[in-house]
Design a protein around this motif. Structure first.
Motif, short mmCIF file in Angstrom:
data_model
loop_
_atom_site.label_atom_id
_atom_site.label_comp_id
_atom_site.label_asym_id
_atom_site.label_seq_id
_atom_site.Cartn_x
_atom_site.Cartn_y
_atom_site.Cartn_z
N ILE A 1 0.86 -1.19 0.00
CA ILE A 1 0.00 0.00 0.00
C ILE A 1 0.89 1.23 0.00
N GLY A 2 0.72 2.08 -1.00
CA GLY A 2 1.49 3.32 -1.09
C GLY A 2 0.66 4.48 -0.55
N PHE A 3 1.25 5.28 0.31
CA PHE A 3 0.58 6.46 0.87
C PHE A 3 1.33 7.71 0.45
N ASP A 4 0.58 8.71 -0.04
CA ASP A 4 1.21 9.98 -0.39
C ASP A 4 0.16 11.08 -0.33
N ILE A 5 0.60 12.29 -0.02
CA ILE A 5 -0.31 13.43 0.07
C ILE A 5 -0.61 14.02 -1.31
N ASP A 6 0.23 13.69 -2.29
CA ASP A 6 0.18 14.31 -3.62
C ASP A 6 -0.51 13.41 -4.64
N SER A 7 -1.61 13.89 -5.19
CA SER A 7 -2.40 13.07 -6.13
C SER A 7 -1.62 12.77 -7.41
N GLU A 8 -0.81 13.71 -7.88
CA GLU A 8 -0.04 13.47 -9.11
C GLU A 8 0.98 12.35 -8.91
#
Length: 208
Positions: free
Chosen positions: A75-82
């Motif tokens: 599962i990858g988590f990031d704040i940036d949609s791009e």
């Protein structure tokens, strides 16, 4: 999978075309990503058949490496949609089954989701002081097994002291020192390329 093959596959992934300096977005190169995950699996058995979370996943290199090494779920988590769109494209390109979640790591609350291993290349904290330690604090709360993280070698004593004394880690070990290549991505970069000494850490959270 051999280390050379893993590095080669990661070398074909797309990287940031419009990185955001406020998020300290720097791609984790295939050389470092492959060695980080290869060591996690072959020295400690922390990847294969495990649930792996990639914090601040960016383009998804670390998560892809975990999936290629046989993780049960990534599962990858990031704040940036791009970044998440790019990571998803990279996963599709390698025909990997990965999940992605948009969120601020600082406010991450996982309910009923058991994560064995957290892998991350957090912001180094040059733009926002302490950003790297915010990631580590949450990672140690989420992981049941181990946390693998990259931090500037110049912060080694601070990272170790904070992890053990404040974040309640049961162990904090530098596995190796690596050279992190930083290409000329932003206007303030004067050199075409530079490298920074980083430590690859393995943290083990205290079990209740």
């Amino acid at each position: 999978m051999k280390l050379k093959q893993l590095e080669s596959l990661l070398g074909d992934l797309q990287q940031f075309t419009n990185p955001k300096v406020e998020l300290e977005q720097y791609p984790t190169g295939p050389h470092i990503a492959s060695r980080m995950l290869y060591m996690a699996e072959n020295s400690f058995g922390d990847i294969s058949s495990k649930v792996v979370a990639d914090f601040g996943c960016g383009c998804g290199s670390l998560g892809a490496a975990a999936a290629l090494l046989g993780a049960e779920q990534v599962i990858g988590f990031d704040i940036d949609s791009e970044s998440l769109e790019l990571a998803s494209l990279n996963a599709d390109e390698l025909e990997l089954d990965m999940s992605f979640v948009q969120c601020d790591i600082k406010h991450l609350a996982l309910r009923g989701q058991i994560v064995d291993t957290v892998i991350m290349n957090p912001p180094f904290g040059t733009r926002k002081k302490g950003a790297d330690m915010e990631f580590l604090f949450v990672a140690l709360k989420v992981a049941s097994g181990a946390v693998y993280s990259l931090h500037k070698s110049s912060t080694r004593e601070h990272v170790k002291r904070t992890a053990l004394r404040e974040f309640n880690a049961s162990s904090a070990e530098v596995l190796c020192e690596l050279r992190f290549d930083i290409p000329q991505l932003y206007k303030f970069h004067k050199k075409r390329e530079m490298d920074v000494a980083v430590d690859l850490w393995r943290f083990v959270p205290k079990r209740n």
